[in-house]
Motif scaffolding. Structure first.
Motif, short mmCIF file in Angstrom:
data_model
loop_
_atom_site.label_atom_id
_atom_site.label_comp_id
_atom_site.label_asym_id
_atom_site.label_seq_id
_atom_site.Cartn_x
_atom_site.Cartn_y
_atom_site.Cartn_z
N ASP A 6 0.76 -1.17 -0.05
CA ASP A 6 0.18 -0.25 -0.17
C ASP A 6 1.11 1.25 -0.12
O ASP A 6 1.34 1.56 0.99
N GLN A 7 1.19 1.91 -1.28
CA GLN A 7 1.72 3.11 -1.28
C GLN A 7 1.14 4.12 -1.26
O GLN A 7 0.33 4.63 -2.27
N SER A 8 1.00 4.94 -0.23
CA SER A 8 -0.10 5.84 -0.09
C SER A 8 0.48 7.46 0.09
O SER A 8 1.88 7.59 -0.10
N THR A 9 -0.02 8.36 0.48
CA THR A 9 0.27 9.65 0.22
C THR A 9 1.71 9.85 1.34
O THR A 9 2.57 10.79 1.31
N SER A 10 1.20 9.37 2.34
CA SER A 10 2.17 9.46 3.59
C SER A 10 3.14 8.57 3.85
O SER A 10 4.21 8.62 4.69
N SER A 11 3.07 7.08 3.44
CA SER A 11 3.80 6.01 3.93
C SER A 11 3.83 4.93 2.68
O SER A 11 2.76 4.78 1.97
N THR A 12 4.53 3.99 3.06
CA THR A 12 4.44 2.78 2.22
C THR A 12 4.25 1.57 3.34
O THR A 12 4.92 1.44 4.19
N LYS A 13 3.31 0.76 3.16
CA LYS A 13 3.02 -0.42 3.84
C LYS A 13 3.15 -1.60 3.20
O LYS A 13 2.85 -1.88 2.13
N ALA A 14 3.78 -2.68 3.72
CA ALA A 14 3.86 -4.02 3.60
C ALA A 14 2.86 -4.54 4.34
O ALA A 14 2.99 -4.65 5.50
N LEU A 15 1.87 -5.50 3.74
CA LEU A 15 0.98 -5.99 4.71
C LEU A 15 0.84 -7.67 4.37
O LEU A 15 0.47 -7.93 2.97
N LEU A 16 0.89 -8.52 5.32
CA LEU A 16 0.63 -9.85 5.05
C LEU A 16 -1.10 -10.54 5.38
O LEU A 16 -1.45 -9.99 6.29
N PHE A 17 -1.42 -10.87 4.26
CA PHE A 17 -2.86 -11.24 4.48
C PHE A 17 -3.00 -13.03 4.25
O PHE A 17 -2.13 -13.50 3.69
N SER A 18 -4.02 -13.35 5.05
CA SER A 18 -4.23 -15.02 4.75
C SER A 18 -4.84 -15.27 3.42
O SER A 18 -5.26 -14.12 2.85
N LEU A 19 -5.04 -16.30 3.06
CA LEU A 19 -5.83 -16.80 1.85
C LEU A 19 -7.09 -16.48 2.05
O LEU A 19 -8.12 -16.63 0.96
#
Length: 492
Positions: A6-19
């Protein structure tokens, strides 16, 4: 597992999701906001690239078992922000110009006086405003002959943030975007769902050098994040952040509506598979393009939303953190006549006035910082109500339930205030990272992890509901008083 970026206006997030689309863990890296001149807003695209790798590295450090378990990667991004970068290396040739930037006001003024101005709205569904990518691109091309020559020769490439990240993640193997991001550039024909040659010429882009446009659930090459992953993993699913949040909220049917509270706010209203243009300051965009089928939406764009509170904290020093702001605002009955008009980067829908300036009005000797803070919260909700009423008038269908997401939704005070001011039931997603989840859901559809939108509907979901409790007449009076101040600012 699925990795979302998630590359947003204020930051970049790396997120793990389950299936099953459930958030497992995340890591965040904040980037600098660059203000070289009044009204100008930039991001260092090189910093964004490094932060993307850094956030993924941190996430894998937190969850080392994920390194070999990632099925695919999905990307969501701030939309109208764009980068110009070298074809050979992928390195940016300057800072990214951000959606908030108003440097292209003069370009917009010239084009509004030109016959092509009417063609722009008819082709793109967008208002001719500096909010979108193309006017700022034209400003850059006119200001820098090297940029103009590089784009025409193909040595330099144009791309929204998703395109830039994909290009770098794949080592230049894939130069592509999705329909939701393309529809925000003002270079894309909604009617034909492709780049529009005339508009590319007008704004200084070269049609033959524009990125390929793919569906939101399509594959976009493979990456290892420069060796952070054990083996190449497919990039599957890309959506602009606001449309991705609409998708995550399961707003698949006409009439379903969501509001994302972020730096700015975006209200999207699904209008279905038939393309409809608005005449009342609402823009039209792709809601999604999945399974080779497009759906469209109206969007009301609010330029400055939770950034109001950020400004009050950092520029005015009114509070230490958002929890303190909540407490101060909740401790008083009302804002005692204080109104905040948050035109810090101009006014969006329905005014589209990039030159409007922010104001705090109604101050008296009785006014304290709590009144100003509460008026800032109220302005966030008043802007949404104004856009909502405009959309309802446009389509003739009232919205009884509004889905909301974004970081500010963690504030119970703000959410109750939104329900009261909108006089609607509010459904708050317990997951504030809806944009990342929406892109992941598109990837799940494209990868075959799920087979249909109906399957996505069945994924686990938790919500919190807020019902309006405020007196409608009192709220209507406050709203009209606020609108009067906005209209005065708009005319000044």
């Amino acid at each position: 597992m699925i990795l979302g970026i998630d590359q947003s206006t204020s930051s970049t997030k790396a997120l793990l999701f389950s299936l099953r689309g459930e958030l497992v863990d995340s890591a965040t890296s904040v980037h600098e906001q660059i203000y070289p001149n009044p009204g100008w807003v930039e991001h260092n695209a090189g910093e964004i690239w490094k932060n993307t790798l850094g956030a993924v590295a941190q996430l894998l450090k937190q969850k080392p078992e994920a390194k070999t378990k990632i099925e695919f990667i999905s990307i969501t991004n701030q939309r109208e922000t764009f980068v110009i970068f070298e074809k050979t290396t992928g390195n940016p040739v300057g800072n990214a110009i951000v959606w908030q930037c108003t440097r292209s006001e003069g370009v917009c003024d010239r084009l509004k006086a030109d016959p092509v101005g009417e063609r722009i709205k008819a082709e793109t569904g967008l208002e001719l405003d500096s909010y979108f990518s193309a006017p700022k691109l034209k400003w850059w091309v006119e200001s820098d002959p090297e940029i103009a020559a590089g784009l025409q020769s193909g040595d330099y490439l144009f791309g929204t943030i998703d395109t830039y990240l994909v290009y770098r993640l794949t080592g230049g193997a894939v130069y592509a975007t999705d329909h939701t991001n393309a529809s925000r550039t003002m270079l894309y024909s909604l009617k034909n769902r492709r780049w529009e040659g005339l508009l590319c010429d007008v704004f200084g882009a070269k049609l033959e050098c524009m990125p390929e446009i793919r569906d939101c659930d399509a594959a976009f090459g493979e990456t290892t994040f420069e060796g952070l992953l054990s083996a190449p993993v497919r990039i599957q699913g890309i959506m602009g952040d606001s449309q991705a949040a609409l998708f995550a909220q399961r707003c698949f049917t006409p009439g379903s509506t969501k509001v994302t509270f972020g730096t700015g706010s975006s209200m999207l209203y699904n209008i279905g598979p038939e393309l409809v243009f608005s005449n009342n300051g609402v823009v039209t965009a792709l809601a999604a393009a999945v399974d080779q089928s497009p759906s469209y939406c109206f969007e009301g764009i609010i330029r400055f939303s939770s950034a109001i509170m950020d400004w009050m904290q950092k520029q005015l020093g009114l509070f230490e953190n958002i929890q303190e702001a909540d407490q101060l605002a909740e401790a008083i009955a009302d804002s005692a006549g204080v109104c905040v008009v948050p035109a810090f980067t101009g006014l969006g829908a329905p005014y589209w006035n990039a030159r409007a300036k922010a104001a705090i009005v109604g101050l008296t000797a009785h006014s304290g910082k709590a009144h100003i803070i509460r008026a800032g919260f109220e302005a966030m909700a008043f802007q949404v109500r104004e856009v909502l009423e405009m959309m309802e008038a446009e389509v003739g269908i009232p919205c009884s339930l509004i889905n909301v997401d974004g970081g500010p939704t963690k504030s119970p005070f703000l959410m109750q205030l939104v329900a009261d001011i909108l006089q609607r039931r509010i459904c708050v997603s317990s997951l504030s990272e809806c944009s990342a989840q929406g892109a992941v859901m598109a990837g799940m559809l494209g990868s075959g992890t799920v087979q249909s939108l109906a399957d996505l509907e069945q994924l686990p979901r938790k919500e919190i509901y807020y019902n309006p409790t405020g007196d409608p007449e009192t709220i209507a009076t406050l709203f009209e008083r606020w609108k009067t101040q906005v209209m005065l600012i708009n005319k000044s």
